[in-house]
Design a protein around this motif. Structure first.
Motif, PDB file in Angstrom:
ATOM      1  N   GLN A 175       0.827  -1.207   0.000  1.00 18.66           N
ATOM      2  CA  GLN A 175       0.000   0.000   0.000  1.00 18.66           C
ATOM      3  C   GLN A 175       0.861   1.257   0.000  1.00 18.66           C
ATOM      4  OE1 GLN A 175      -0.409  -2.530   2.171  1.00 18.66           O
ATOM      5  NE2 GLN A 175      -2.500  -3.268   1.949  1.00 18.66           N
ATOM      6  N   LEU A 176       1.953   1.248   0.745  1.00 20.21           N
ATOM      7  CA  LEU A 176       2.849   2.401   0.760  1.00 20.21           C
ATOM      8  C   LEU A 176       3.520   2.606  -0.595  1.00 20.21           C
ATOM      9  CD1 LEU A 176       4.535   1.980   4.254  1.00 20.21           C
ATOM     10  CD2 LEU A 176       2.940   3.760   3.562  1.00 20.21           C
ATOM     11  N   ALA A 177       3.870   1.527  -1.268  1.00 21.04           N
ATOM     12  CA  ALA A 177       4.489   1.638  -2.585  1.00 21.04           C
ATOM     13  C   ALA A 177       3.510   2.240  -3.590  1.00 21.04           C
ATOM     14  CB  ALA A 177       4.963   0.276  -3.062  1.00 21.04           C
ATOM     15  N   LYS A 178       2.248   1.820  -3.535  1.00 23.25           N
ATOM     16  CA  LYS A 178       1.233   2.394  -4.436  1.00 23.25           C
ATOM     17  C   LYS A 178       1.025   3.877  -4.154  1.00 23.25           C
ATOM     18  CE  LYS A 178      -1.358  -1.845  -5.115  1.00 23.25           C
ATOM     19  NZ  LYS A 178      -2.611  -2.570  -4.844  1.00 23.25           N
ATOM     20  N   LEU A 179       1.002   4.234  -2.873  1.00 27.91           N
ATOM     21  CA  LEU A 179       0.818   5.638  -2.503  1.00 27.91           C
ATOM     22  C   LEU A 179       1.970   6.493  -2.998  1.00 27.91           C
ATOM     23  CD1 LEU A 179      -0.723   7.826  -0.866  1.00 27.91           C
ATOM     24  CD2 LEU A 179       0.729   7.187   1.065  1.00 27.91           C
TER      25      LEU A 179
END
Length: 72
Positions: free
Chosen positions: A41-45
């Protein structure tokens, strides 16, 4: 608490500097373990927030649309 147990387990003198270093190490290790499940999720953000202009305007500007209908 855990710092003192770790210091005793490592046979290290538990003075202020060693206690602070152990606390800092345990804090960082715990933070890393807590963040691990959220990496996708952090990578997508981050990918969504920090896009370059080239990525936004990228497209097939120089391809001829009639090439799709041309047989091989």
């Amino acid at each position: 608490m855990a710092m003192f147990l770790l210091a005793n387990g490592l046979n290290v003198e538990a003075n202020a500097a060693v206690s602070l270093a152990l606390f800092h190490t345990l804090f960082n290790a715990l933070a890393a373990v807590l963040v691990l499940p959220f990496i996708p999720q952090l990578a997508k953000l981050v990918a969504r927030l920090f896009r370059s202009v080239e990525e936004d305007t990228a497209g097939s500007r120089h391809l001829d649309p009639t090439l799709v209908n041309t047989p091989t």
